[in-house]
Design a protein around this motif. Structure first.
Motif, short mmCIF file in Angstrom:
data_model
loop_
_atom_site.label_atom_id
_atom_site.label_comp_id
_atom_site.label_asym_id
_atom_site.label_seq_id
_atom_site.Cartn_x
_atom_site.Cartn_y
_atom_site.Cartn_z
N ILE A 117 -59.72 -42.42 19.88
CA ILE A 117 -59.53 -42.22 21.31
C ILE A 117 -58.88 -40.86 21.58
N ILE A 118 -59.55 -40.02 22.35
CA ILE A 118 -58.94 -38.79 22.84
C ILE A 118 -58.10 -39.14 24.07
N ALA A 119 -56.81 -38.75 24.04
CA ALA A 119 -55.89 -39.05 25.13
C ALA A 119 -54.91 -37.89 25.25
N SER A 120 -53.79 -38.15 25.90
CA SER A 120 -52.77 -37.12 26.11
C SER A 120 -51.39 -37.72 25.92
N ALA A 121 -50.46 -36.88 25.49
CA ALA A 121 -49.06 -37.30 25.39
C ALA A 121 -48.35 -37.19 26.74
N MET A 122 -49.06 -36.76 27.77
CA MET A 122 -48.48 -36.63 29.10
C MET A 122 -47.93 -37.97 29.58
N ASP A 123 -46.77 -37.94 30.22
CA ASP A 123 -46.21 -39.15 30.82
C ASP A 123 -46.95 -39.42 32.12
N ALA A 124 -47.87 -40.36 32.09
CA ALA A 124 -48.69 -40.70 33.25
C ALA A 124 -48.49 -42.16 33.60
N TYR A 159 -63.13 -32.91 26.63
CA TYR A 159 -64.56 -33.00 26.40
C TYR A 159 -65.06 -32.04 25.32
N PRO A 160 -64.49 -30.83 25.20
CA PRO A 160 -64.82 -30.05 24.00
C PRO A 160 -64.50 -30.79 22.70
N ALA A 161 -63.36 -31.52 22.69
CA ALA A 161 -63.02 -32.29 21.49
C ALA A 161 -64.02 -33.41 21.26
N LEU A 162 -64.42 -34.09 22.35
CA LEU A 162 -65.40 -35.17 22.22
C LEU A 162 -66.72 -34.63 21.67
N SER A 163 -67.10 -33.44 22.12
CA SER A 163 -68.40 -32.89 21.73
C SER A 163 -68.46 -32.51 20.25
N THR A 164 -67.32 -32.43 19.56
CA THR A 164 -67.34 -32.14 18.13
C THR A 164 -67.93 -33.28 17.32
N GLY A 165 -67.94 -34.48 17.90
CA GLY A 165 -68.41 -35.65 17.16
C GLY A 165 -67.37 -36.29 16.28
N ASP A 166 -66.12 -35.80 16.35
CA ASP A 166 -65.04 -36.35 15.52
C ASP A 166 -64.33 -37.53 16.17
N TYR A 167 -64.66 -37.83 17.42
CA TYR A 167 -63.99 -38.89 18.15
C TYR A 167 -65.03 -39.73 18.89
N ASP A 168 -64.63 -40.95 19.24
CA ASP A 168 -65.57 -41.86 19.90
C ASP A 168 -65.52 -41.77 21.41
#
Length: 235
Positions: A13-20, A61-70
Motif C-alpha cells: 500500500i502506497i500511503a503517507s506518514a502525514m497526520d490526516a 502515482y509515479p510510485a504506483l506506475s513502477t509496478g512495485d506496489y499494488d
C-alpha cells in the motif's frame, strides 16, 4: 477468488506518514485511523497482510506506475485526473470539503474569499471552490508529511487567510485548536477509493467484493462510527 499481488500474500500500500486523522495517522509506531482499519478488514477477508510504504503525495502515482506496489490507499478522491494513473475500487467513503480560518477572521462563507489567499495541498482536491470561483488566489503546499503543520503555521502567521482541504481533516484541526474554526463546508461528497495498479482487474474485483461484504455485514459502518462519529455513514 483468483488475483495476484506484487508480493505473495501481501497487499503493498502506497500511503503517507502525514497526520490526516481521523482517516490515517501514525502513533507510537502504529498506523491508526479509518483507512488503515478498513484496509486491515479487507486484507483479513482476502487472506493478505497489509504493508504500508510512505511517500509524499506528489509521488503516489509515479510510485504506483513502477509496478512495485499494488495500491494507493490514502484519502484519494476519485477524479478523472487520477483515473489516468490508476483503476479505482468502489468508494469506501464520501467526504466534503471545508475552509479553515483563524477564529478572528471575517470569512464565514464562500463570498468572503474574494481577494484572500487560500492554502491548499498540491495534490489535494479543491473542486468545489474552483468550480464556483476560478480566480481565487491559491497558495500551494507540497504534500509531504509536514504539509498540514506547515499550512496551519502559515494560517496562524497570516501568510494565508484560509486553507481548503477535506472537511474531516479540518474539523479535527478545529477541535484541537480553539484559535481556529471551520468557516464553512462544501457538500461535495467526493467518493474516496483505492487506486489499483492499472491492468490488475482481478485485484480490483477482489477488493470490491471485500468492501461490499464489509458494507453488507455492517463492519464498514462500525469502523466509520468508531473513527468518524460526527458524520453520517454514507452507504
Amino acid at each position: 477468488m483468483s488475483f495476484t499481488t506484487v508480493r505473495s500474500s501481501q497487499l503493498s500500500i502506497i500511503a503517507s506518514a502525514m497526520d490526516a486523522r481521523p482517516m490515517s495517522f501514525i502513533q507510537d509506531g502504529d498506523r491508526l485511523g479509518y483507512e488503515p482499519a478498513v484496509a486491515r478488514a479487507v486484507c483479513d477477508l482476502l487472506s493478505l497482510e497489509p504493508m504500508w510504504f510512505d511517500y509524499s503525495l506528489d509521488q503516489f502515482y509515479p510510485a504506483l506506475s513502477t509496478g512495485d506496489y499494488d495500491v494507493v490507499w490514502f484519502s484519494q478522491a476519485i477524479t478523472q485526473e487520477r483515473r489516468a494513473w490508476a483503476d479505482f475500487t468502489r468508494p469506501y467513503g464520501r467526504f466534503d470539503e471545508a475552509v479553515l480560518v483563524r477564529d478572528d477572521s471575517a470569512i464565514y462563507g464562500a463570498h468572503d474569499l474574494a481577494g484572500k489567499r487560500l492554502g491548499s495541498l498540491e495534490e489535494g482536491t479543491r473542486l468545489g471552490l474552483t468550480e464556483q470561483f476560478p480566480d481565487l488566489d491559491w497558495v500551494i503546499f507540497s504534500g509531504n508529511a509536514q504539509a498540514l503543520p506547515d499550512m496551519l503555521a502559515a494560517l496562524h502567521q497570516g501568510h494565508i487567510d484560509a486553507l481548503v482541504n477535506d472537511a474531516f481533516l479540518l474539523l479535527a484541526a478545529e477541535a484541537n485548536d480553539p484559535s481556529l474554526r471551520v468557516a464553512f463546508q462544501l457538500p461535495t461528497q467526493h467518493p474516496f477509493g483505492v487506486g489499483v495498479l492499472p491492468g490488475n482487474r482481478e485485484l480490483v474485483d477482489a477488493l470490491n467484493q471485500a468492501l461490499n461484504q464489509l458494507i453488507i455485514d455492517g463492519t464498514l459502518a462500525k469502523l466509520w462510527a468508531q473513527w468518524i462519529p460526527y458524520k453520517p455513514f454514507p452507504f
